[in-house]
Design a protein around this motif. Structure first.
Motif, short mmCIF file in Angstrom:
data_model
loop_
_atom_site.label_atom_id
_atom_site.label_comp_id
_atom_site.label_asym_id
_atom_site.label_seq_id
_atom_site.Cartn_x
_atom_site.Cartn_y
_atom_site.Cartn_z
N GLU A 262 -7.14 -38.90 43.97
CA GLU A 262 -7.76 -38.84 42.63
C GLU A 262 -9.26 -38.55 42.80
OE1 GLU A 262 -6.49 -42.36 40.50
OE2 GLU A 262 -4.39 -41.80 40.65
N ASP A 263 -10.14 -39.35 42.17
CA ASP A 263 -11.59 -39.06 42.25
C ASP A 263 -12.14 -39.23 43.67
OD1 ASP A 263 -11.62 -38.48 39.64
OD2 ASP A 263 -12.43 -40.40 38.96
N ASP A 264 -11.46 -40.02 44.51
CA ASP A 264 -11.97 -40.29 45.86
C ASP A 264 -11.49 -39.28 46.89
OD1 ASP A 264 -13.07 -42.56 44.81
OD2 ASP A 264 -11.32 -43.81 45.26
N PHE A 265 -10.70 -38.28 46.47
CA PHE A 265 -10.17 -37.33 47.46
C PHE A 265 -11.32 -36.55 48.11
CE2 PHE A 265 -8.60 -32.93 48.33
CZ PHE A 265 -7.80 -33.26 49.42
N LYS A 266 -11.48 -36.72 49.43
CA LYS A 266 -12.63 -36.04 50.04
C LYS A 266 -12.29 -35.26 51.30
CE LYS A 266 -14.32 -40.40 52.12
NZ LYS A 266 -13.62 -41.46 51.37
N GLY A 267 -11.08 -35.48 51.86
CA GLY A 267 -10.77 -34.74 53.08
C GLY A 267 -9.34 -34.95 53.50
N ILE A 268 -9.04 -34.48 54.72
CA ILE A 268 -7.67 -34.61 55.23
C ILE A 268 -7.70 -35.00 56.71
CG2 ILE A 268 -6.56 -32.96 53.66
CD1 ILE A 268 -6.77 -30.88 55.92
N VAL A 269 -6.58 -35.56 57.15
CA VAL A 269 -6.38 -35.77 58.59
C VAL A 269 -5.43 -34.67 59.04
CG1 VAL A 269 -5.44 -37.29 60.37
CG2 VAL A 269 -6.66 -38.27 58.41
N ASP A 270 -5.90 -33.85 60.00
CA ASP A 270 -5.07 -32.79 60.57
C ASP A 270 -4.17 -33.44 61.63
OD1 ASP A 270 -4.05 -30.76 62.09
OD2 ASP A 270 -5.88 -29.58 62.17
N LEU A 271 -2.86 -33.52 61.34
CA LEU A 271 -1.96 -34.26 62.23
C LEU A 271 -1.69 -33.52 63.55
CD1 LEU A 271 0.68 -35.55 59.62
CD2 LEU A 271 -1.16 -36.86 60.69
N ASN B 263 -21.85 -26.81 49.21
CA ASN B 263 -21.73 -25.35 49.36
C ASN B 263 -20.30 -24.88 49.09
OD1 ASN B 263 -20.51 -26.39 51.54
ND2 ASN B 263 -21.67 -25.25 53.08
N PHE B 264 -19.74 -25.35 47.99
CA PHE B 264 -18.37 -25.00 47.59
C PHE B 264 -17.35 -25.29 48.70
CE2 PHE B 264 -21.08 -22.14 45.05
CZ PHE B 264 -20.71 -22.57 43.79
N GLY B 265 -17.59 -26.34 49.45
CA GLY B 265 -16.61 -26.75 50.46
C GLY B 265 -16.47 -25.77 51.61
N SER B 266 -17.47 -24.88 51.82
CA SER B 266 -17.33 -23.89 52.91
C SER B 266 -17.43 -24.54 54.28
CB SER B 266 -18.41 -22.81 52.80
OG SER B 266 -18.25 -22.13 51.58
N THR B 267 -18.13 -25.66 54.39
CA THR B 267 -18.25 -26.33 55.70
C THR B 267 -17.74 -27.77 55.59
OG1 THR B 267 -20.51 -26.94 55.13
CG2 THR B 267 -20.23 -24.94 56.45
N PHE B 268 -17.51 -28.36 56.77
CA PHE B 268 -16.95 -29.72 56.77
C PHE B 268 -17.48 -30.46 57.99
CE2 PHE B 268 -13.97 -26.87 58.92
CZ PHE B 268 -13.81 -27.49 60.15
N ASP B 269 -17.32 -31.78 57.96
CA ASP B 269 -17.64 -32.62 59.12
C ASP B 269 -16.35 -33.13 59.73
OD1 ASP B 269 -20.40 -32.46 58.84
OD2 ASP B 269 -20.44 -34.08 57.35
N VAL B 270 -16.32 -33.16 61.06
CA VAL B 270 -15.20 -33.83 61.73
C VAL B 270 -15.61 -35.29 61.88
CG1 VAL B 270 -13.83 -33.97 63.83
CG2 VAL B 270 -14.53 -31.74 62.95
N VAL B 271 -14.81 -36.19 61.32
CA VAL B 271 -15.17 -37.62 61.32
C VAL B 271 -14.05 -38.41 61.99
CG1 VAL B 271 -16.54 -37.43 59.19
CG2 VAL B 271 -14.11 -38.02 59.05
N HIS C 266 -17.94 -30.66 52.66
CA HIS C 266 -19.24 -30.82 52.00
C HIS C 266 -19.12 -30.31 50.57
CE1 HIS C 266 -21.12 -30.33 56.25
NE2 HIS C 266 -20.75 -31.57 56.01
N ASP C 267 -19.66 -31.06 49.62
CA ASP C 267 -19.58 -30.64 48.22
C ASP C 267 -20.64 -29.61 47.86
OD1 ASP C 267 -17.39 -32.14 47.50
OD2 ASP C 267 -18.58 -33.95 47.15
#
Length: 708
Positions: free
Chosen positions: A180-189, A201-209, A198-199
């Motif tokens: 819902e509102d907290d959706f921010k990423g995924i776990v790549d299995l 730049n239209f989600g073009s980049t991401f952080d590995v956490v 990242h919000d």
């Protein structure tokens, strides 16, 4: 243009109406650099919904094709050392049931499919229809669960629905971080890592956490399930899996998963929110990784019209040219545009191709690479690519185009018959010719839209797949062809059928001074064999009782008679006629006499063969709050509906039923009234069935009334 075919992906995007197909395509165009601003459907500004009616209604009506390039693999938005440019041909298809034909013809030429589901609504009726079509054409697919930012989203719940309702092996290859509102990423299995977009730049980049502690157990469980499924498909991995699960490498998982996807043994499920720019790039990577290129198919099989033998054309530039025209569109600037998929060989602009249906040579004046309704001219097109061409004098959906010296006919497409018709006439006499031209062009574009003149009343009847379909046609006549029309009430497209076997003798005699007319035929009329459409004609006449040259005329007479059924003038879809005997006159018999004898024989034998009226039956699904269920079921019973199942979905009740189309006009309004606007319904054509005698009588009376 010369590209490595291994890096080409011909994919479609399909789903139920409103699951976010067009929004997803808009994001793909943005991330691949084709468009520099994101077009939104709800603003009426999306690139792919280029028709005015699409922008106004916020729905896709016609499938739009586009091309783009995607560099893969990337790490945090930047290409890695081994990155390559993949070329995508993408077709965004409509979700509304009235335009299923667009999905049908697109799937025929695609290698892979991205199937969207709404994270809130899951598997919906049109998802099931489109899924069946994809199964029919054996198209490998990836599931993308969209709208993860919406209230009530449930990724794993939708995966389970895909497994249960669509009977397919849906395997999540990601897990969502938050919803819902907290959706921010995924776990790549597969990689066993978490990414958060990242919000800014239209989600073009991401952080590995690091994988969140609260999810570690769940990740371990679903990763093990994924590895187990993959190992179950690939025997080599199965041994490794038995010895030590952790020894299976990431590349081995990707390779086995790709093979399983192409074999349709596994449907990888990913998730995201296209509207919030999350998960679309991961989806593009998955398309590169798992969906087939044109090279992954051994070739396309067709029939050589000269020898009637099967031939295979491999996806290679060195093979003779073969292509399938899957869509015809009328463009105000370039004229008639034929979209086609090239399966083998190469075609240069300005060269000739053979249309195997008409047997005529056609000069292709220009070839285009399509981007929605804009065209980029190109010099040639090669095996594995999708393009559009102008210059055809005569072309229809499903035509095979080939090298003149190497003819081949590829399997064409079957389209459902229209089920609803309305009478139209121009508002001014001056527009009669313009109306005729406009309708002819629209019928050429759309195989499920037909135009005919009612012989009894002289009216022009247009027929289509539903009320919305015909609505759009009338709207297009007004905007594109500048013709205003008056329209009648919607009418159901009934059919007639023969239900029993009957023997009949028809003698046709006419004497009118000089040479007369004479024909005598003895035949058996009966229902056609199962699966046969049209006239099944057989002559078992021994000797010369009816000369051979008259037999084709008898067949033609029966064929023509089928267009006008014996009861009320509706078309007869299929029947079998066996010509057993007859006689002729040396002077008075001619081809026309035997043709007329067949027509009269059909009319006169139909009663004995128990002709009946057939009506279209629709498959209806209603989603309603529980408290309105009784009223809705009661209303459907009044409409001659037959319940097939009742169930639960997303906190509401579902009712599935089959109902005659003639009882369903204005149903949406009634449903709103019964449920205070809270219930929704979807309806699609199911089959034709015999009408009850009281309904038949009314239909025949109405048809006779029109004639008088």
């Amino acid at each position: 243009m010369a590209r490595d075919l291994k890096l080409t992906r011909n994919i479609g995007i399909a789903a139920h109406i409103d699951a976010g197909k067009t929004t997803t395509t808009e994001r793909i165009l943005f991330y691949t650099g084709v468009s520099h601003k994101i077009g939104e459907v709800h603003d009426g500004a999306s690139t792919m919904d280029w028709m005015e009616q699409e922008a106004e209604r916020g729905i896709t009506i016609t499938s739009a094709a586009t091309t783009c390039d995607w560099t893969f693999p990337k790490e945090n938005g930047e290409p890695t050392a081994e990155a390559q440019d993949y070329h995508f041909n993408i077709i965004d298809t409509p979700g509304h049931v009235d335009f299923t034909v667009e999905v049908n013809r697109s799937l025929r030429v695609l290698d892979g499919l991205v199937f969207l589901f709404s994270a809130v609504d899951g598997v919906e009726p049109q998802s099931e229809t489109n899924w069946r079509l994809a199964d029919n054409y054996k198209v490998p697919r990836i599931g993308f669960v969209n709208k993860m930012d919406r209230q009530g989203s449930d990724f794993l719940g939708v995966c389970q629905q895909v497994k249960d309702m669509l009977k397919s092996n849906a395997v999540p290859i990601v897990l969502n971080i938050g919803d819902e509102d907290d959706f921010k990423g995924i776990v790549d299995l597969v990689k066993n890592r978490a990414i958060v977009w990242h919000d800014d730049n239209f989600g073009s980049t991401f952080d590995v956490v690091p994988i969140p502690d609260s999810m570690k157990d769940e990740v371990r469980k679903y990763r093990a399930l994924l590895i187990e499924e993959v190992a179950g498909y690939d025997e080599n991995l199965l041994e490794k899996f038995m010895e030590d699960e952790d020894s299976i490498t990431e590349d081995e998982v990707h390779t086995a998963l790709r093979a399983a996807v192409m074999d349709m043994a596994i449907i990888p499920m990913v998730c995201g929110s296209s509207f919030k720019n999350k998960g679309v790039q991961f989806l593009l990577d998955a398309v590169c990784r798992y969906l087939p290129s044109p090279m992954d198919k051994e070739g396309v099989i067709g029939v050589n019209p000269d020898t009637d033998k099967e031939e295979r054309r491999k996806p290679s530039v060195n093979e003779p040219f073969a292509a399938l025209a899957f869509k015809i569109a009328t463009d105000p600037f370039v004229g008639r545009l034929a979209f086609f998929r090239a399966y083998s060989g190469r075609l240069d602009a300005g060269s000739y191709v053979l249309n195997n249906r008409s047997g005529k040579k056609e000069r292709i004046s220009r070839i285009y690479q399509m981007h929605a309704n804009k065209q980029n001219a190109i010099d040639y097109i090669e095996a594995g690519d999708i393009g559009a061409a102008v210059g055809f004098k005569s072309i229809k959906t499903g035509d095979t185009l080939s090298d003149e010296k190497h003819p081949i006919v590829l399997e064409s497409m079957d389209f459902p018959d229209p089920v609803i018709g309305i009478a139209v006439e121009p508002k001014t006499k001056a527009d009669v010719d313009k109306l005729g031209m406009g309708l002819a062009k629209l019928a050429e574009e759309d195989p499920t839209f037909t135009v005919r003149t009612d012989e009894a009343s002289g009216q022009t009847i247009i027929s289509g797949m539903g009320e919305l379909h015909l609505d759009i046609i009338v709207d297009r006549l007004k905007r594109e062809f500048k013709v205003e029309v008056n329209q009648g009430q919607p009418q159901v497209e009934y059919k007639e059928a023969i239900t029993q076997s009957a023997d009949h003798r028809e003698v046709y005699k006419k004497q009118s001074g000089g040479r007369g007319k004479f024909a005598d035929i003895v035949f058996t009329i009966e229902p056609a064999d199962e699966g046969v459409v049209g006239l099944q004609f057989e002559s078992v006449i021994k000797g010369g009782n009816v000369p051979k040259e008259f037999i084709p005329s008898i067949e033609k007479g029966f064929k023509m008679a089928m267009q006008n059924g014996p009861l009320a003038g509706f078309e007869v879809d299929a029947m079998k006629v066996t010509l057993r005997d007859g006689s002729y006159h040396d002077v008075d018999s001619d081809q026309l006499s035997f043709e007329l004898a067949a027509k009269l024989g059909f009319k006169n034998s139909a009663r004995a063969a128990k002709a009946v009226i057939m009506e279209p039956i629709m498959k209806l699904e209603v989603i309603t709050p529980e408290e309105n269920m009784g009223d809705i079921v009661g209303d459907l019973n009044r409409r001659r509906g037959q319940m097939s199942s009742m169930g639960d979905r997303a906190g509401a009740k579902t009712v599935k039923a089959t109902v005659p189309l003639s009882e369903m006009f204005g149903y949406v309004t009634t449903l709103r009234t019964l449920s205070s606007g809270r219930a929704t319904s979807t309806m699609e054509f199911s089959h034709y069935a015999e009408t009850p005698s009281n309904v038949s009588e009314e239909v025949i009376k109405a048809a006779k009334g029109l004639e008088s």
